[in-house]
Design a protein around this motif. Structure first.
Motif, mmCIF file in Angstrom:
data_model
loop_
_atom_site.group_PDB
_atom_site.id
_atom_site.type_symbol
_atom_site.label_atom_id
_atom_site.label_comp_id
_atom_site.label_asym_id
_atom_site.label_seq_id
_atom_site.Cartn_x
_atom_site.Cartn_y
_atom_site.Cartn_z
ATOM 1 N N CYS A 76 1.352 -1.283 -0.105
ATOM 2 C CA CYS A 76 -0.048 -0.082 -0.162
ATOM 3 C C CYS A 76 0.971 1.251 0.270
ATOM 4 O O CYS A 76 2.052 1.631 0.978
ATOM 5 N N CYS A 80 -3.539 4.667 3.051
ATOM 6 C CA CYS A 80 -3.887 2.834 3.410
ATOM 7 C C CYS A 80 -4.202 2.817 5.146
ATOM 8 O O CYS A 80 -4.714 1.097 5.414
ATOM 9 N N GLN A 83 -7.207 0.727 3.935
ATOM 10 C CA GLN A 83 -7.181 -0.541 2.993
ATOM 11 C C GLN A 83 -7.623 -2.015 3.695
ATOM 12 O O GLN A 83 -7.709 -3.418 3.174
ATOM 13 N N TYR A 86 -6.177 -5.825 3.465
ATOM 14 C CA TYR A 86 -5.022 -5.657 2.728
ATOM 15 C C TYR A 86 -4.059 -6.269 3.404
ATOM 16 O O TYR A 86 -2.832 -6.694 2.863
ATOM 17 N N PHE A 123 -7.054 2.271 -1.369
ATOM 18 C CA PHE A 123 -6.180 2.771 -1.531
ATOM 19 C C PHE A 123 -5.650 1.707 -2.202
ATOM 20 O O PHE A 123 -5.782 1.155 -3.518
#
Ligand SMILES: *[C@@H]1O[C@H](CO)[C@@H](O)[C@H](O)[C@H]1NC(C)=O
Ligand SMILES: *[C@@H]1O[C@H](CO)[C@@H](O)[C@H](O)[C@H]1NC(C)=O
Ligand SMILES: *[C@@H]1O[C@H](CO)[C@@H](O)[C@H](O)[C@H]1NC(C)=O
Ligand SMILES: *[C@@H]1O[C@H](CO)[C@@H](O)[C@H](O)[C@H]1NC(C)=O
Ligand SMILES: *[C@@H]1O[C@H](CO)[C@@H](O)[C@H](O)[C@H]1NC(C)=O
Length: 205
Positions: A76, A80, A83, A86, A123
């Motif tokens: 990322c 972020c 996110q 992730y 993101f």
């Protein structure tokens, strides 16, 4: 002393092993009309490498030499805080060789993976490294870094769908003559009928 020498040697090789030609990171929702808040997306990476510096195998580029060409993940790089999950399940940059041309000195690779993220995740992911292919008239004399970037936007559209981003495939490299105006065609398609498509040049790497 020996260790220091070896490290210096490895470090030099990493920087001098110019092997990357560019690429793209695309993604698309597997079920754009699903109303579930848990969204499956297919992320597809396409990369172009120097051949035969990189070998035509699965798990490109690590399969050529895992010390010189390590396996890293798409990280990322912006937004972020949204996110979602992730960061705990990042995507490997490893792809599989699909073709190569000995005469052009180019190898192509590709891989798709599915990941599940929450609705409203937003993101930017990137594959970042140095070791770009040798460039004539490079803008910088130090080793130019590069970023292949993609915005993962799972915010629902006003029409209730998850957007499928437009897709463009421009082969890399593109050759131009210094100080001459060149036209580079960028074909773009979008599966969401009626969507407005715009292009822009990146202002920095
Ligand atoms: C998804 O929704 C769009 C817009 O409502 C519609 O045009 C399309 O046919 C739908 N696709 C599927 C697979 O149901
Ligand atoms: C993404 O980050 C930019 C810059 O910080 C910010 O202006 C924007 O609101 C963020 N977008 C989302 C959807 O979080
Ligand atoms: C999805 O969002 C919900 C509500 O914000 C949260 O409880 C859940 O942990 C999230 N799931 C993932 C996989 O991030
Ligand atoms: C991703 O999910 C879709 C829908 O379930 C499936 O058709 C596709 O084969 C999957 N792709 C991969 C790479 O697993
Ligand atoms: C390109 O143009 C610049 C500015 O006019 C000039 O300094 C440079 O030498 C030119 N390069 C080549 C390769 O012609």
């Amino acid at each position: 002393m020996i260790i220091l020498f070896l490290l210096t040697l490895i470090g030099t090789n990493v920087i001098e092993s110019s092997h990357f030609n560019g690429g793209t990171i695309n993604w698309a929702p597997a079920y754009p009309n699903s109303s579930s808040s848990s969204i499956v997306i297919t992320v597809t990476q396409f990369y172009s490498w120097q051949y035969p510096t990189i070998s035509c195998l699965t798990d490109v580029p690590t399969s050529t030499n895992w010390i010189l060409y390590p396996s890293v993940t798409l990280t990322c790089v912006a937004n972020c805080s949204t996110q979602g999950s992730y960061s705990s399940n990042t995507i490997s940059i490893l792809t599989d060789c699909t073709s190569y041309s000995a005469s052009l000195g180019i190898l192509s690779s590709q891989r798709s993976v599915n990941i599940t993220l929450n609705e409203s995740t937003y993101f930017w992911i990137a594959y970042r490294d140095v070791s770009w292919r040798p460039l004539a008239n490079a803008a910088t004399s130090v080793f130019p870094g590069w970023s292949i970037v993609s915005l993962i936007n799972l915010q629902r559209r006003p029409d209730g769908l998850i957007n499928t981003p437009p897709v463009s495939q421009v082969t890399s490299p593109q050759y131009v003559i210094v100080n001459n105006t060149a036209t580079i065609e960028i074909p773009v398609t979008d599966v969401d009928v009626g969507d407005d498509i715009r292009c822009r040049w990146s202002s920095k790497n």
